[in-house]
Design a protein around this motif. Structure first.
Motif, mmCIF file in Angstrom:
data_model
loop_
_atom_site.group_PDB
_atom_site.id
_atom_site.type_symbol
_atom_site.label_atom_id
_atom_site.label_comp_id
_atom_site.label_asym_id
_atom_site.label_seq_id
_atom_site.Cartn_x
_atom_site.Cartn_y
_atom_site.Cartn_z
ATOM 1 N N ARG A 63 -4.295 -10.913 -15.391
ATOM 2 C CA ARG A 63 -4.282 -10.029 -14.218
ATOM 3 C C ARG A 63 -4.832 -10.815 -13.045
ATOM 4 O O ARG A 63 -5.566 -11.780 -13.219
ATOM 5 N N ARG A 64 -4.488 -10.380 -11.828
ATOM 6 C CA ARG A 64 -5.006 -11.083 -10.662
ATOM 7 C C ARG A 64 -6.513 -10.913 -10.562
ATOM 8 O O ARG A 64 -7.028 -9.814 -10.666
ATOM 9 N N ILE A 65 -7.167 -12.011 -10.366
ATOM 10 C CA ILE A 65 -8.618 -11.954 -10.253
ATOM 11 C C ILE A 65 -9.081 -12.994 -9.232
ATOM 12 O O ILE A 65 -8.529 -14.093 -9.169
ATOM 13 N N PHE A 66 -10.025 -12.592 -8.425
ATOM 14 C CA PHE A 66 -10.607 -13.551 -7.499
ATOM 15 C C PHE A 66 -11.793 -14.171 -8.212
ATOM 16 O O PHE A 66 -12.798 -13.509 -8.466
ATOM 17 N N GLY A 75 -0.866 -4.499 -4.965
ATOM 18 C CA GLY A 75 -0.802 -5.965 -5.003
ATOM 19 C C GLY A 75 0.486 -6.485 -5.624
ATOM 20 O O GLY A 75 1.015 -7.518 -5.211
ATOM 21 N N PHE A 120 -6.612 -7.508 2.427
ATOM 22 C CA PHE A 120 -6.094 -7.412 1.059
ATOM 23 C C PHE A 120 -5.136 -8.577 0.775
ATOM 24 O O PHE A 120 -5.212 -9.228 -0.274
ATOM 25 N N GLY A 172 -10.792 1.506 -2.162
ATOM 26 C CA GLY A 172 -10.545 1.600 -3.609
ATOM 27 C C GLY A 172 -9.566 0.547 -4.110
ATOM 28 O O GLY A 172 -8.936 0.731 -5.158
ATOM 29 N N LEU A 173 -9.431 -0.563 -3.368
ATOM 30 C CA LEU A 173 -8.472 -1.592 -3.793
ATOM 31 C C LEU A 173 -9.104 -2.626 -4.728
ATOM 32 O O LEU A 173 -8.409 -3.251 -5.520
ATOM 33 N N VAL A 174 -10.397 -2.836 -4.576
ATOM 34 C CA VAL A 174 -11.073 -3.769 -5.493
ATOM 35 C C VAL A 174 -12.179 -3.025 -6.225
ATOM 36 O O VAL A 174 -12.726 -2.042 -5.724
ATOM 37 N N ILE A 199 4.639 3.445 -9.354
ATOM 38 C CA ILE A 199 3.807 3.480 -8.146
ATOM 39 C C ILE A 199 3.456 4.947 -7.912
ATOM 40 O O ILE A 199 4.302 5.724 -7.497
ATOM 41 N N LEU A 251 -13.777 -11.011 -8.981
ATOM 42 C CA LEU A 251 -13.532 -9.730 -8.342
ATOM 43 C C LEU A 251 -12.173 -9.231 -8.815
ATOM 44 O O LEU A 251 -11.166 -9.905 -8.624
ATOM 45 N N LEU A 252 -12.180 -8.087 -9.454
ATOM 46 C CA LEU A 252 -10.917 -7.556 -9.997
ATOM 47 C C LEU A 252 -10.330 -6.494 -9.078
ATOM 48 O O LEU A 252 -11.062 -5.767 -8.418
ATOM 49 N N LEU A 253 -9.022 -6.421 -9.094
ATOM 50 C CA LEU A 253 -8.374 -5.341 -8.353
ATOM 51 C C LEU A 253 -8.457 -4.077 -9.203
ATOM 52 O O LEU A 253 -8.404 -4.149 -10.427
ATOM 53 N N THR A 254 -8.581 -2.946 -8.544
ATOM 54 C CA THR A 254 -8.542 -1.677 -9.275
ATOM 55 C C THR A 254 -7.092 -1.407 -9.678
ATOM 56 O O THR A 254 -6.190 -2.166 -9.311
ATOM 57 N N GLU A 255 -6.868 -0.305 -10.374
ATOM 58 C CA GLU A 255 -5.501 0.016 -10.793
ATOM 59 C C GLU A 255 -4.596 0.200 -9.572
ATOM 60 O O GLU A 255 -3.491 -0.332 -9.513
ATOM 61 N N ILE A 256 -5.112 0.920 -8.601
ATOM 62 C CA ILE A 256 -4.316 1.165 -7.390
ATOM 63 C C ILE A 256 -4.131 -0.152 -6.614
ATOM 64 O O ILE A 256 -3.057 -0.419 -6.067
ATOM 65 N N GLY A 257 -5.182 -0.987 -6.620
ATOM 66 C CA GLY A 257 -5.080 -2.300 -5.976
ATOM 67 C C GLY A 257 -4.038 -3.164 -6.669
ATOM 68 O O GLY A 257 -3.271 -3.875 -6.015
ATOM 69 N N SER A 258 -4.006 -3.097 -7.994
ATOM 70 C CA SER A 258 -3.010 -3.874 -8.749
ATOM 71 C C SER A 258 -1.595 -3.406 -8.441
ATOM 72 O O SER A 258 -0.678 -4.214 -8.303
ATOM 73 N N LYS A 259 -1.446 -2.083 -8.340
ATOM 74 C CA LYS A 259 -0.107 -1.541 -8.051
ATOM 75 C C LYS A 259 0.382 -2.013 -6.678
ATOM 76 O O LYS A 259 1.498 -2.493 -6.537
ATOM 77 N N ILE A 278 -5.439 -11.468 -2.098
ATOM 78 C CA ILE A 278 -4.397 -11.700 -3.116
ATOM 79 C C ILE A 278 -3.902 -13.152 -3.045
ATOM 80 O O ILE A 278 -3.595 -13.758 -4.068
ATOM 81 N N ARG A 284 -0.645 8.258 -4.999
ATOM 82 C CA ARG A 284 -1.853 7.806 -4.296
ATOM 83 C C ARG A 284 -1.639 6.401 -3.721
ATOM 84 O O ARG A 284 -2.028 6.122 -2.582
#
Lengths: 201, 120
Positions: A195-198, B77, A183, B27-29, A164, B67-75, A187, A167
């Motif tokens: 990977r998680r995807i909507f 999430g 968010f 910057g989450l998605v 983590i 709609l994908l999560l960004t790297e930071i969003g994945s972390k 989710i 940032r």
């Protein structure tokens, strides 16, 4: 157990040992002896239970001690002159911050305790910068959901330093309530592919 | 579908498109426009929603839109424990049903496989 299983078990023990010691270090300088003690316990093969218990006991002792100091400070506050009162009030605020911080570290301990993953055995440590940021955020007034995220972030860093980044940590500590709920709602409906995807269909 | 997402715990109801804007700003998605995730012929992908799992075996190259999560969003999430919702189930099931046999074969996962893959 065959050799391969033995090897895997040793890596598991070693990986978890390091995660727990990293977590103990997050408790600050007061816990240095605790992390040394944990290293010995792991060497003795007492593994998970003893170590988590040791951190739990440390946190309970620390909370009791802080509560005692706070009570004393509040008693002194009544009879103290004005200038002294400012100092006492500041001390009480510091104690409250530490209590909030330890509460989150306690949750991180619980998270680590329930971890069934195989952890890699590496010598990487949580970066001091990350830890400083974490402590700063953990000492603040936080909503329940933010406490959860911070605790899980610390547990994740203890398991795998660097997992983590600063940032992400900063965003956890500063995101607004609306953003978190938006968010979370997203989710909740995301599928894992892998990977998680909507999905838009 | 997006407009059906219920966001609880906010000060007042807002259209989800507005909230997606917030997620994008933070910057989450990834970019708000739909993103395609490519898969290739013969790829076998383990997919899931909640406790429902299926293997998708692509029979030709395919792009998943969403709609994908960004790297930071994945972390971030990964630190959140999602709640299963009816809408999430519907989206996932509808997606699986959307494949014809020429595009992909869908196979459910047996209880034994779930145990082997440590999914339960």
């Amino acid at each position: 157990m065959c050799d391969e299983e033995n090897k895997r078990a040793l890596v598991d023990v070693s990986g978890m040992k390091k995660a727990v010691v990293r977590l103990a270090k997050s408790l600050g300088e007061n816990a240095i002896s605790l992390s040394d003690n944990l290293t010995d316990k792991y060497a003795d093969n007492h593994l998970k239970l003893t170590s988590h218990k040791a951190i739990g006991e440390f946190l309970i002792q620390k909370a009791k001690s802080l509560a005692k100091i706070e009570k004393k400070l509040r008693q002194n506050y009544i009879d103290a002159p004005d200038v002294e009162r400012i100092r006492i009030r500041r001390d009480i605020q510091e104690i409250e911050k530490e209590v909030r911080q330890f509460k989150i570290i306690g949750k991180a301990k619980d998270e680590l305790e329930s971890c069934n993953e195989t952890l890699t055995d590496d010598d990487k440590e949580i970066s001091p910068h990350w830890m400083d940021k974490f402590n700063e955020l953990a000492k603040a007034h936080n909503e329940d959901w933010r406490e959860e995220l911070l605790a899980k972030a610390l547990a994740s860093e203890a398991k795998k330093p660097g997992s983590i980044g600063p940032r992400a940590l900063w965003l956890i500590g500063t995101m607004e309530e609306n953003l978190f709920h938006a968010f979370a709602a997203l989710i909740d409906v995301c599928s894992d592919i892998p990977r998680r995807i909507f999905l838009s269909i | 579908m997006k407009e059906k997402i219920v966001v609880t715990g906010i000060d007042k109801p807002r259209p989800y498109s507005h909230l997606l804007g917030l997620l994008d700003d933070a910057g989450l998605v990834a970019n708000m426009s739909n993103i395609a995730k490519p898969y290739f012929c013969d790829d076998k992908v383990l997919t899931s929603y909640g406790n429902e799992y299926a293997i998708v075996h692509f029979k030709k190259d395919y792009k998943i839109n969403g709609l994908l999560l960004t790297e930071i969003g994945s972390k971030i999430g990964s630190l959140y424990s999602p709640r299963e919702t009816d809408l999430g189930k519907t989206i996932y099931r509808d997606w699986l049903l959307s494949f014809d046999e020429d595009t992909a074969l869908i196979r459910d996962i047996s209880e034994q496989e779930k145990k082997e893959k440590k999914l339960v």
